[in-house]
Design a protein around this motif. Structure first.
Motif, short mmCIF file in Angstrom:
data_model
loop_
_atom_site.label_atom_id
_atom_site.label_comp_id
_atom_site.label_asym_id
_atom_site.label_seq_id
_atom_site.Cartn_x
_atom_site.Cartn_y
_atom_site.Cartn_z
N LEU A 69 -10.13 -24.42 -40.93
CA LEU A 69 -11.42 -24.87 -40.39
C LEU A 69 -11.70 -24.20 -39.05
CD1 LEU A 69 -13.87 -26.78 -39.98
CD2 LEU A 69 -12.24 -28.55 -39.25
N LEU A 70 -10.69 -24.17 -38.18
CA LEU A 70 -10.86 -23.53 -36.87
C LEU A 70 -11.18 -22.04 -37.03
CD1 LEU A 70 -10.69 -23.38 -33.80
CD2 LEU A 70 -8.20 -23.27 -34.00
N ALA A 71 -10.48 -21.37 -37.94
CA ALA A 71 -10.74 -19.94 -38.15
C ALA A 71 -12.17 -19.70 -38.61
CB ALA A 71 -9.76 -19.39 -39.18
N ASP A 72 -12.63 -20.49 -39.56
CA ASP A 72 -14.00 -20.34 -40.05
C ASP A 72 -15.01 -20.62 -38.93
OD1 ASP A 72 -12.76 -19.88 -42.46
OD2 ASP A 72 -13.37 -21.77 -43.38
N PHE A 73 -14.71 -21.61 -38.11
CA PHE A 73 -15.62 -21.95 -37.02
C PHE A 73 -15.69 -20.84 -35.98
CE2 PHE A 73 -16.24 -24.56 -32.98
CZ PHE A 73 -17.62 -24.55 -33.09
N VAL A 74 -14.54 -20.25 -35.63
CA VAL A 74 -14.55 -19.15 -34.67
C VAL A 74 -15.35 -17.98 -35.21
CG1 VAL A 74 -13.13 -17.46 -33.45
CG2 VAL A 74 -12.40 -19.86 -33.55
N LEU A 75 -15.17 -17.66 -36.50
CA LEU A 75 -15.98 -16.58 -37.08
C LEU A 75 -17.46 -16.94 -37.03
CD1 LEU A 75 -15.21 -14.28 -40.00
CD2 LEU A 75 -17.40 -15.48 -40.02
N TRP A 76 -17.80 -18.18 -37.32
CA TRP A 76 -19.19 -18.63 -37.25
C TRP A 76 -19.73 -18.45 -35.83
CZ3 TRP A 76 -21.97 -22.22 -34.50
CH2 TRP A 76 -23.24 -22.56 -34.99
N LEU A 77 -18.92 -18.81 -34.82
CA LEU A 77 -19.36 -18.65 -33.43
C LEU A 77 -19.67 -17.19 -33.11
CD1 LEU A 77 -16.86 -21.04 -31.62
CD2 LEU A 77 -19.35 -21.27 -31.60
N ALA A 182 -17.03 -20.69 -25.27
CA ALA A 182 -16.84 -21.55 -26.45
C ALA A 182 -15.43 -22.14 -26.52
CB ALA A 182 -17.18 -20.81 -27.73
N THR A 183 -14.72 -22.16 -25.41
CA THR A 183 -13.39 -22.77 -25.44
C THR A 183 -13.47 -24.28 -25.63
OG1 THR A 183 -13.45 -22.81 -23.02
CG2 THR A 183 -12.27 -20.99 -24.06
N THR A 184 -14.45 -24.93 -24.99
CA THR A 184 -14.52 -26.39 -25.08
C THR A 184 -14.82 -26.85 -26.50
OG1 THR A 184 -16.87 -26.40 -24.45
CG2 THR A 184 -15.25 -26.64 -22.68
N VAL A 185 -15.48 -26.02 -27.30
CA VAL A 185 -15.83 -26.41 -28.66
C VAL A 185 -14.60 -26.45 -29.55
CG1 VAL A 185 -17.58 -26.08 -30.43
CG2 VAL A 185 -17.92 -25.07 -28.21
N VAL A 186 -13.56 -25.76 -29.14
CA VAL A 186 -12.30 -25.73 -29.90
C VAL A 186 -11.46 -26.98 -29.63
CG1 VAL A 186 -10.10 -24.48 -30.12
CG2 VAL A 186 -12.26 -23.21 -30.04
N LEU A 187 -11.64 -27.60 -28.47
CA LEU A 187 -10.73 -28.66 -28.03
C LEU A 187 -10.59 -29.82 -29.01
CD1 LEU A 187 -11.66 -28.72 -24.23
CD2 LEU A 187 -9.75 -27.53 -25.32
N PRO A 188 -11.67 -30.34 -29.61
CA PRO A 188 -11.46 -31.43 -30.58
C PRO A 188 -10.56 -31.03 -31.74
CG PRO A 188 -13.77 -31.31 -29.94
CD PRO A 188 -13.11 -30.08 -29.39
N MET A 189 -10.55 -29.75 -32.09
CA MET A 189 -9.72 -29.31 -33.20
C MET A 189 -8.25 -29.22 -32.83
SD MET A 189 -12.20 -26.54 -35.06
CE MET A 189 -13.94 -26.94 -35.32
N LEU A 190 -7.94 -29.14 -31.54
CA LEU A 190 -6.55 -29.21 -31.13
C LEU A 190 -5.97 -30.57 -31.51
CD1 LEU A 190 -6.58 -27.57 -27.57
CD2 LEU A 190 -6.36 -26.46 -29.81
N GLU A 191 -6.77 -31.63 -31.34
CA GLU A 191 -6.33 -32.96 -31.74
C GLU A 191 -6.29 -33.09 -33.26
OE1 GLU A 191 -8.62 -36.03 -29.79
OE2 GLU A 191 -8.82 -34.84 -27.95
#
Length: 371
Positions: A69-77, A182-191
């Motif tokens: 999910l994170l990988a797809d989101f980063v590509l989307w960003l 876009a670092t803050t957008v990743v933070l919820p996915m760390l949890e």
């Protein structure tokens, strides 16, 4: 423009990668094609940039479905940042860009809303939101939308400078870089990646927030250092910490590079000290979060010097192939940047309240291995 030679940068955090990184990277390429993210040309570039591997470095022991999910989101960003903001006329029209981004934000808030139907970025965003709801909590989904708003707001600010051809002050650039990277957008996915949710009393504690912002600073300054060659070779306007430092202090490119490295090294040392202090009294969930911030920092470094996005083999960048164990700056005074100088002036941490949190899930990945 003369080439900058980037020396080995200070990397005291160990490297790590998810054992399923190759499969995750391949799946992200399939997802990009399925949703037709960006133009054919842009998508062809993005799927060769090891974005799945980047996500695998951020969550080396995370649940595979969340790493994907994170990988797809980063590509989307990157589909938004490259396709809309940097490589199209829309990136020079902040008013129009703001309207388009707000429509996307509405899709993230309410994916059932009949907006932008059939638009590839919107349909990709709908898929991402459905998966966030599947693997995260309602609170994590809400924070993800809030941080997406922060990111969108900041790229509109950047578009205003692109339209004017202006260079912001170092203070303004530093503040906005905490969000437009876009670092803050990743933070919820760390949890999500480890199956827990931090209690607000921990996540919003002043010292924890400072550590989180320091991680964002290090990641974005590193990105500016590693991406300078690519950005400065582009046909249009670019905005980068090195360019801002040149402008702020009338420095040469080499002097600005040295200054940027010293700044990130000073923040890195402050981050490590603060993380150690927090770890001594943190809940298991907060300890995992602090570890994940470290993986995010080091994963960004590893990806930054290896991805085709920045090595640009057709016009090779002078990036290091190794890192350094030694910082270039050992000062303990605050950086002279008002938006972040408070990181060095924290009150005594004291006891961090431990609210109830979701239990940490057992990771599906094998034990962490070094890259």
């Amino acid at each position: 423009m003369p080439d900058l030679i980037v020396p080995p940068t200070y990397a005291p955090i160990p490297s790590a990668i998810h054992p399923r990184h190759a499969a995750i990277d391949a799946q992200t390429a399939i997802w990009a094609e399925e949703f037709a993210i960006g133009s054919t040309e842009l998508r062809g570039r993005l799927v060769q940039q090891d974005i799945g591997t980047f996500a695998a470095r951020i969550l080396p022991e995370g649940r595979e479905e969340v790493v994907s999910l994170l990988a797809d989101f980063v590509l989307w960003l990157f589909g938004v940042d490259d396709g809309w903001c940097e490589e199209s006329a829309l990136g020079h029209r902040p008013g129009e860009l703001s309207g388009d981004l707000h429509r996307l934000l509405r899709v993230a808030q309410n994916p059932e809303a009949p907006l932008l139907l059939g638009d590839p970025l919107a349909e990709g965003l709908r898929d991402l939101r459905r998966r966030i709801d599947r693997y995260g909590t309602a609170g994590q989904a809400a924070r993800w939308v809030d941080t997406l708003r922060e990111y969108f707001f900041s790229v509109v600010w950047e578009a205003s400078h692109r339209a004017d051809g202006s260079v912001p002050t170092l203070g303004d650039y530093t503040l906005m870089r905490l969000y437009d990277g876009a670092t803050t957008v990743v933070l919820p996915m760390l949890e999500m990646g480890h199956g827990y949710e931090l209690h607000p009393s921990e996540r919003d504690h002043t010292a924890v927030r400072a550590a989180t912002e320091m991680a964002s600073f290090i990641i974005t300054w590193d990105n500016d250092i590693f991406s300078h060659h690519k950005e400065s070779r582009g046909p249009g306007y670019y905005l980068n910490a090195i360019r801002v430092l040149e402008h702020e202090y009338a420095l040469s490119q080499d002097q600005a590079l040295t200054a940027a490295i010293a700044q990130r090294d000073r923040v890195m040392r402050r981050f490590l000290r603060l993380r150690e202090e927090l770890d001594a009294q943190a809940s298991p969930q907060l300890r995992q979060y602090l570890v994940s911030l470290g993986h995010f920092i080091r994963g960004s470094q590893d990806w930054g010097i290896t991805s085709l996005r920045y090595t640009t083999p057709d016009d090779p960048a002078n990036l290091p192939s190794v890192f350094s164990d030694t910082a270039t700056d050992y000062g303990d005074d605050p950086l002279d940047i008002p938006a972040i100088s408070w990181w060095w002036e924290l009150p005594s941490i004291g006891g961090i309240p431990h609210g109830s949190s979701l239990p940490t899930a057992v990771p599906t990945a094998a034990a962490l291995r070094t890259a």
